[in-house]
Write a protein that holds these residues in place. Structure first.
Motif, PDB file in Angstrom:
ATOM      1  N   PRO A  80      -1.142  38.605  32.923  1.00 56.45           N
ATOM      2  CA  PRO A  80      -0.518  39.829  32.409  1.00 56.45           C
ATOM      3  C   PRO A  80      -1.550  40.703  31.700  1.00 56.45           C
ATOM      4  CG  PRO A  80       0.056  37.945  31.039  1.00 56.45           C
ATOM      5  CD  PRO A  80      -0.682  37.390  32.221  1.00 56.45           C
ATOM      6  N   LEU A  81      -1.169  41.937  31.431  1.00 56.87           N
ATOM      7  CA  LEU A  81      -2.098  42.863  30.789  1.00 56.87           C
ATOM      8  C   LEU A  81      -2.484  42.418  29.382  1.00 56.87           C
ATOM      9  CD1 LEU A  81      -0.658  46.334  31.852  1.00 56.87           C
ATOM     10  CD2 LEU A  81      -2.869  45.373  32.515  1.00 56.87           C
ATOM     11  N   ASP A 131       2.392  38.416  26.904  1.00 57.96           N
ATOM     12  CA  ASP A 131       3.360  39.033  27.813  1.00 57.96           C
ATOM     13  C   ASP A 131       3.882  37.987  28.792  1.00 57.96           C
ATOM     14  OD1 ASP A 131       3.000  41.435  26.597  1.00 57.96           O
ATOM     15  OD2 ASP A 131       1.937  42.396  28.264  1.00 57.96           O
ATOM     16  N   PRO A 132       5.049  38.211  29.387  1.00 58.69           N
ATOM     17  CA  PRO A 132       5.591  37.240  30.344  1.00 58.69           C
ATOM     18  C   PRO A 132       4.647  37.040  31.536  1.00 58.69           C
ATOM     19  CG  PRO A 132       7.263  38.827  29.689  1.00 58.69           C
ATOM     20  CD  PRO A 132       5.961  39.337  29.148  1.00 58.69           C
ATOM     21  N   PRO A 133       4.628  35.837  32.112  1.00 62.10           N
ATOM     22  CA  PRO A 133       3.817  35.588  33.303  1.00 62.10           C
ATOM     23  C   PRO A 133       4.218  36.519  34.444  1.00 62.10           C
ATOM     24  CG  PRO A 133       4.646  33.526  32.376  1.00 62.10           C
ATOM     25  CD  PRO A 133       5.363  34.633  31.674  1.00 62.10           C
ATOM     26  N   ILE A 134       3.303  36.724  35.389  1.00 64.66           N
ATOM     27  CA  ILE A 134       3.522  37.639  36.499  1.00 64.66           C
ATOM     28  C   ILE A 134       3.941  36.875  37.748  1.00 64.66           C
ATOM     29  CG2 ILE A 134       2.500  39.449  37.920  1.00 64.66           C
ATOM     30  CD1 ILE A 134       2.710  40.128  34.925  1.00 64.66           C
ATOM     31  N   PHE A 178      -9.018  39.895  39.647  1.00 67.17           N
ATOM     32  CA  PHE A 178      -9.755  40.684  38.662  1.00 67.17           C
ATOM     33  C   PHE A 178      -9.588  42.163  39.001  1.00 67.17           C
ATOM     34  CE2 PHE A 178     -11.734  36.570  38.932  1.00 67.17           C
ATOM     35  CZ  PHE A 178     -12.027  36.235  37.616  1.00 67.17           C
ATOM     36  N   ALA A 179      -9.376  42.987  37.973  1.00 68.19           N
ATOM     37  CA  ALA A 179      -9.137  44.409  38.228  1.00 68.19           C
ATOM     38  C   ALA A 179      -9.576  45.253  37.038  1.00 68.19           C
ATOM     39  CB  ALA A 179      -7.653  44.651  38.516  1.00 68.19           C
ATOM     40  N   GLY A 180      -9.874  46.504  37.337  1.00 68.15           N
ATOM     41  CA  GLY A 180     -10.336  47.423  36.298  1.00 68.15           C
ATOM     42  C   GLY A 180      -9.227  47.968  35.425  1.00 68.15           C
ATOM     43  N   CYS A 181      -7.958  47.729  35.794  1.00 65.12           N
ATOM     44  CA  CYS A 181      -6.847  48.244  34.991  1.00 65.12           C
ATOM     45  C   CYS A 181      -6.578  47.397  33.754  1.00 65.12           C
ATOM     46  CB  CYS A 181      -5.580  48.331  35.838  1.00 65.12           C
ATOM     47  SG  CYS A 181      -4.982  46.739  36.448  1.00 65.12           S
ATOM     48  N   TYR A 182      -7.152  46.205  33.692  1.00 60.74           N
ATOM     49  CA  TYR A 182      -6.974  45.387  32.497  1.00 60.74           C
ATOM     50  C   TYR A 182      -7.686  46.047  31.315  1.00 60.74           C
ATOM     51  CZ  TYR A 182      -5.056  41.398  35.084  1.00 60.74           C
ATOM     52  OH  TYR A 182      -4.257  40.583  35.834  1.00 60.74           O
TER      53      TYR A 182
END
Length: 211
Positions: free
Chosen positions: A191-192, A196-199, A119-123
């Motif tokens: 992904p964002l 989008d493609p998997p990471i 989990f991250a704040g950039c999402y």
């Protein structure tokens, strides 16, 4: 860990809302990356012993750092964190030498298969993995044995469909097709954007945080 507690209370997953979890040691600014991960590894080992007895359903840690508003930085730090864990446990180290992209691959720690969620704040908002904190990223550890505690049969199609629909209706769809392939590692980091493609986070260049 306040940000994660808020997220847990607001999630659309009914099992996550009621889950009994444990928080790992806070990240220390007076210790380097490796020293912090060493403390986390020790706490995770203790958690896995107690979780079966106390029926805990997860373990959460926070990693503090710079540049966590950038997705690539977040993914690289997550990659470094996971591989640094391998330095503290032989079963984890062995699992990371296997084909991480393979179906049914599991991260192992203290001989226990564990699923991870980042989990991250950039999402972007809304997103199921967004957390209101850009100073830290959060990793949720869910040992495989914890699914027995909540009596969840992950093969129940209606249950999976209901949860996925709830997220989609809230503007937070996620790629169920990737999850259904059982390539578990591809579901650790979303992904964002949906579609989008998997990471493949394990192939991401290191941030040099541990060098």
């Amino acid at each position: 860990m306040r940000a994660f507690a808020v997220l847990k209370g607001q999630t659309l997953c009914p099992f996550a809302q009621s889950a009994s979890i444990e928080y790992g040691p806070p990240w220390s600014d007076t210790q380097d990356f490796r020293e912090n991960v060493s403390r986390i590894a020790k706490a995770l080992r203790a958690h896995l012993i107690d979780a079966r007895k106390s029926k805990l359903q997860g373990f959460v840690i926070g990693i503090r750092g710079d540049g966590f508003d950038d997705f690539s930085r977040v993914v690289s730090t997550f990659r470094d964190f996971v591989f640094e864990l391998g330095r503290h446990d032989s079963s984890c180290r062995a699992s990371l030498k296997e084909d991480i992209s393979a179906p049914e691959w599991n991260l192992i720690f203290a001989d226990e298969p564990i699923f991870l969620n980042l989990f991250a704040g950039c999402y972007p908002a809304p997103h199921s993995k967004r957390i209101n904190d850009t100073q830290n990223i959060y990793v949720f550890f869910q040992p495989e044995f914890t699914f027995d505690f909540c009596n969840v049969n992950r093969k129940r199609a209606a249950l999976k469909s209901s949860i996925r629909n709830s997220f989609a209706e809230a503007g937070m769809p996620y790629d169920g097709s990737t999850i259904d392939t059982r390539r578990k590692a591809l579901s650790y980091v979303f992904p964002l954007r949906s579609g989008d493609p998997p990471i493949d986070w394990w192939s991401t260049p290191s941030t040099c945080a541990v060098e």
